[in-house]
Design a protein around this motif. Structure first.
Motif, mmCIF file in Angstrom:
data_model
loop_
_atom_site.group_PDB
_atom_site.id
_atom_site.type_symbol
_atom_site.label_atom_id
_atom_site.label_comp_id
_atom_site.label_asym_id
_atom_site.label_seq_id
_atom_site.Cartn_x
_atom_site.Cartn_y
_atom_site.Cartn_z
ATOM 1 N N THR A 108 0.818 -1.221 0.000
ATOM 2 C CA THR A 108 0.000 0.000 0.000
ATOM 3 C C THR A 108 0.845 1.262 0.000
ATOM 4 O OG1 THR A 108 -0.055 0.039 2.402
ATOM 5 C CG2 THR A 108 -1.895 -1.043 1.312
ATOM 6 N N ALA A 109 2.126 1.135 0.366
ATOM 7 C CA ALA A 109 3.006 2.302 0.531
ATOM 8 C C ALA A 109 2.415 3.328 1.492
ATOM 9 C CB ALA A 109 3.343 2.944 -0.815
ATOM 10 N N SER A 110 1.728 2.826 2.514
ATOM 11 C CA SER A 110 1.185 3.742 3.514
ATOM 12 C C SER A 110 1.325 3.136 4.903
ATOM 13 C CB SER A 110 -0.293 4.009 3.210
ATOM 14 O OG SER A 110 -0.907 4.587 4.344
ATOM 15 N N GLY A 112 7.677 15.075 10.199
ATOM 16 C CA GLY A 112 6.539 15.824 9.656
ATOM 17 C C GLY A 112 5.883 15.181 8.444
ATOM 18 N N THR A 113 6.410 14.034 7.989
ATOM 19 C CA THR A 113 5.825 13.396 6.799
ATOM 20 C C THR A 113 4.572 12.616 7.170
ATOM 21 O OG1 THR A 113 8.074 13.118 5.938
ATOM 22 C CG2 THR A 113 6.358 11.864 4.848
ATOM 23 N N ALA A 114 3.535 12.782 6.392
ATOM 24 C CA ALA A 114 2.289 12.055 6.673
ATOM 25 C C ALA A 114 2.451 10.595 6.237
ATOM 26 C CB ALA A 114 1.146 12.703 5.917
ATOM 27 N N ALA A 115 1.630 9.716 6.847
ATOM 28 C CA ALA A 115 1.828 8.281 6.626
ATOM 29 C C ALA A 115 1.036 7.752 5.434
ATOM 30 C CB ALA A 115 1.453 7.540 7.896
ATOM 31 N N PRO A 117 0.897 7.284 0.853
ATOM 32 C CA PRO A 117 1.811 7.135 -0.269
ATOM 33 C C PRO A 117 2.317 8.473 -0.801
ATOM 34 C CG PRO A 117 -0.118 5.774 -0.587
ATOM 35 C CD PRO A 117 -0.381 6.601 0.627
ATOM 36 N N MET A 118 3.565 8.494 -1.147
ATOM 37 C CA MET A 118 4.215 9.652 -1.769
ATOM 38 C C MET A 118 4.298 10.891 -0.897
ATOM 39 S SD MET A 118 2.487 9.343 -5.520
ATOM 40 C CE MET A 118 3.516 10.534 -6.340
ATOM 41 N N ALA A 119 4.055 10.719 0.395
ATOM 42 C CA ALA A 119 4.025 11.908 1.254
ATOM 43 C C ALA A 119 5.373 12.614 1.300
ATOM 44 C CB ALA A 119 3.574 11.529 2.650
ATOM 45 N N SER A 120 6.468 11.864 1.164
ATOM 46 C CA SER A 120 7.758 12.560 1.264
ATOM 47 C C SER A 120 7.971 13.561 0.140
ATOM 48 C CB SER A 120 8.962 11.626 1.317
ATOM 49 O OG SER A 120 8.672 10.329 1.115
ATOM 50 N N LEU A 121 7.281 13.348 -0.984
ATOM 51 C CA LEU A 121 7.452 14.308 -2.081
ATOM 52 C C LEU A 121 7.040 15.707 -1.649
ATOM 53 C CD1 LEU A 121 6.158 12.397 -5.191
ATOM 54 C CD2 LEU A 121 8.507 12.835 -4.483
ATOM 55 N N LEU A 133 10.295 2.937 -4.604
ATOM 56 C CA LEU A 133 11.065 3.240 -3.399
ATOM 57 C C LEU A 133 10.137 3.459 -2.212
ATOM 58 C CD1 LEU A 133 13.758 5.561 -4.977
ATOM 59 C CD2 LEU A 133 13.955 3.165 -4.354
ATOM 60 N N ASP A 134 8.955 3.992 -2.487
ATOM 61 C CA ASP A 134 7.977 4.218 -1.417
ATOM 62 C C ASP A 134 7.606 2.895 -0.753
ATOM 63 O OD1 ASP A 134 6.290 5.580 0.219
ATOM 64 O OD2 ASP A 134 4.868 6.226 -1.320
ATOM 65 N N MET A 135 7.507 1.843 -1.556
ATOM 66 C CA MET A 135 7.147 0.537 -0.998
ATOM 67 C C MET A 135 8.225 0.068 -0.017
ATOM 68 S SD MET A 135 5.842 -1.065 -4.562
ATOM 69 C CE MET A 135 4.560 -2.234 -4.211
HETATM 70 N N1 ASP Z 1 4.621 6.403 2.185
HETATM 71 C C1 ASP Z 1 5.377 6.637 3.375
HETATM 72 C C2 ASP Z 1 4.648 6.077 4.573
HETATM 73 O O1 ASP Z 1 3.427 6.048 4.606
HETATM 74 C C3 ASP Z 1 5.709 8.063 3.591
HETATM 75 C C4 ASP Z 1 6.624 8.519 2.482
HETATM 76 O O2 ASP Z 1 7.846 8.335 2.639
HETATM 77 O O3 ASP Z 1 6.169 9.010 1.467
HETATM 78 O O4 ASP Z 1 5.271 5.635 5.509
#
Ligand code: ASP
Length: 421
Positions: free
Chosen positions: A279-281, A356-359, A361-365, A392-394
């Motif tokens: 899910t990458a989340s 501060g990154t949300a959990a 997908p792709m939040a680090s962007l 990489l997100d996975m």
């Molecule tokens: N997808 C990551 C997570 O949910 C956050 C990220 O690095 O974009 O842990």
């Protein structure tokens, strides 16, 4: 009170989201393929579609500050809420910081050895005139983390100052009287939910954004082979760093500090890790992590309920590796020399921004756009990383979640709990 923050994730991500996330993944791939074809064959028409990429980047920048503010304030307020930064809070925070710093150090070490960005042909990408990594003394850099005027910091994207301020506000919310604490905490949780909703919509638009950005890069690219090789080596460097952290550092900590059996624990939570991977989340994997860490490895509810939901938003080792590696990669591609001092700054930035990154997908962007802007590195280069971001997100999400789970085992052991691992 801290349940509020977590309830939101439960609702959002326990439902039918796995399929949707996978669908987004395919949409992004399709957008990428179309963009490459468009960029190669319709060079002249690129100007009619590249605005999509610009709007996508602007939207990311639009939400980043309120998002990290609310994410950190509500996350930290929750940690502190358990008995005003009591023993458990301190141990948890200590574990998160230690693992994140170790993770970034491995990432930086590898990027320095492999140098994936050096020699990359970026001549075709429109780079802002003045790349300017601020060359100041270390002590000046650290002093400037404390904002003089928080509104000025927000207006000028002083990212570290904003995070510092958010952490302090989060801590002090736990010090005010109970009635106001509830009001403030509810307010920031609501604020966070609002911006998460917006983030998720923007991320859904990613295929269009990626299309707009990639079309432009491809149309202007003269040396495609070079780009693919450099991106490939960047990807492999990040994956190797993540694997070293997940398969060596975290098991060693679990073994040596937690006196537990890391691979038995890994086997217990493998469904959680697979969920995080697909899910990458981290948020999507949270409910399963709470269940497996408790039922199979035997960590008490008291500890899983406290450490795992907070860990899902605050503790992101894989993400921290990625943030540091992207910044180094883009700096290398631009021929910007990053010395020890600059890299320590990147380390601090990556630690704070991973919090501060949300959990999702792709939040680090979202975070990376602002870091690049602060360093005055060209945001356009991010377009190059977008196609490989999902894979990489996975990896990074699986590691984020695995680290949370190891943390709860280590903390449970330190509280003398009897576990099955
Ligand atoms: N997808 C990551 C997570 O949910 C956050 C990220 O690095 O974009 O842990």
């Amino acid at each position: 009170m801290h349940q509020k923050h977590n309830d939101y994730f439960y609702e959002q991500f326990t439902k039918d989201t796995t399929m949707k996330k996978l669908a987004l993944h395919w949409q992004i791939l399709i957008a990428f393929i179309f963009a490459v074809i468009f960029g190669i064959f319709l060079k002249e028409q690129v100007k009619y579609v590249s605005w999509m990429g610009d709007i996508f980047l602007r939207m990311l920048k639009m939400i980043v500050i309120p998002l990290i503010l609310s994410s950190i304030i509500s996350g930290i307020a929750n940690i502190g809420n358990e008995g005003n930064f009591g023993r458990l809070g301190l141990k948890t925070l200590g574990y998160y910081l230690t693992t994140t710093i170790l993770a970034i150090s491995i990432g930086l070490l590898l990027v320095n050895i492999v140098k994936p960005g050096v020699g990359m042909d970026i001549s075709s990408i429109s780079i802002g005139e003045n790349i300017n990594i601020q060359r100041q003394s270390m002590s000046d850099m650290l002093i400037q983390i404390v904002p003089q005027n928080i509104f000025k910091s927000m207006a000028s994207n002083e990212f570290l100052s904003i995070i510092f301020f958010a952490i302090v506000v989060g801590i002090f919310i736990t010090k005010v009287d109970q009635k106001n604490q509830t009001i403030l905490s509810d307010f920031f949780s609501a604020f966070f939910e609002l911006f998460m909703k917006m983030t998720m919509l923007i991320i859904k638009l990613a295929p269009f954004g990626i299309f707009g950005l990639i079309v432009e890069v491809v149309a202007e690219q003269n040396d495609f082979g070079n780009m693919v090789i450099k991106l490939g080596s960047f990807m492999i460097t990040v994956i190797v760093a993540i694997l070293i952290h997940a398969l060596i550092t975290l098991p060693l900590l679990t073994r040596l500090i937690g006196k537990a059996k890391p691979f038995k624990h890994f086997n217990n939570v493998k469904t959680t890790i697979i969920t995080a991977f697909s899910t990458a989340s981290s948020a999507a994997a949270l409910p399963l992590n709470m269940k497996e860490t408790h039922e199979k490895s035997g960590v008490s509810h008291k500890i899983t309920n406290f450490t795992l939901p907070i860990g899902a938003t605050v503790n992101m080792d894989g993400t921290a590796i990625y943030i540091a590696a992207v910044v180094m990669f883009i700096a290398q591609a631009n021929g910007v020399d990053m010395g020890l001092k600059e890299q320590i700054m990147i380390l601090i930035t990556a630690v704070l921004s991973s919090i501060g990154t949300a959990a999702v997908p792709m939040a680090s962007l979202v975070i990376i756009t602002i870091i690049l802007e602060v360093l005055q590195l060209p945001i356009e280069l991010m377009a190059l990383i977008l196609p490989v971001d999902r894979i990489l997100d996975m990896f990074r999400t699986a590691t984020n979640v695995w680290s949370d789970s190891c943390g709860s085992v280590i903390i449970a052991k330190s509280e003398n709990e009897q576990l099955n691992v």
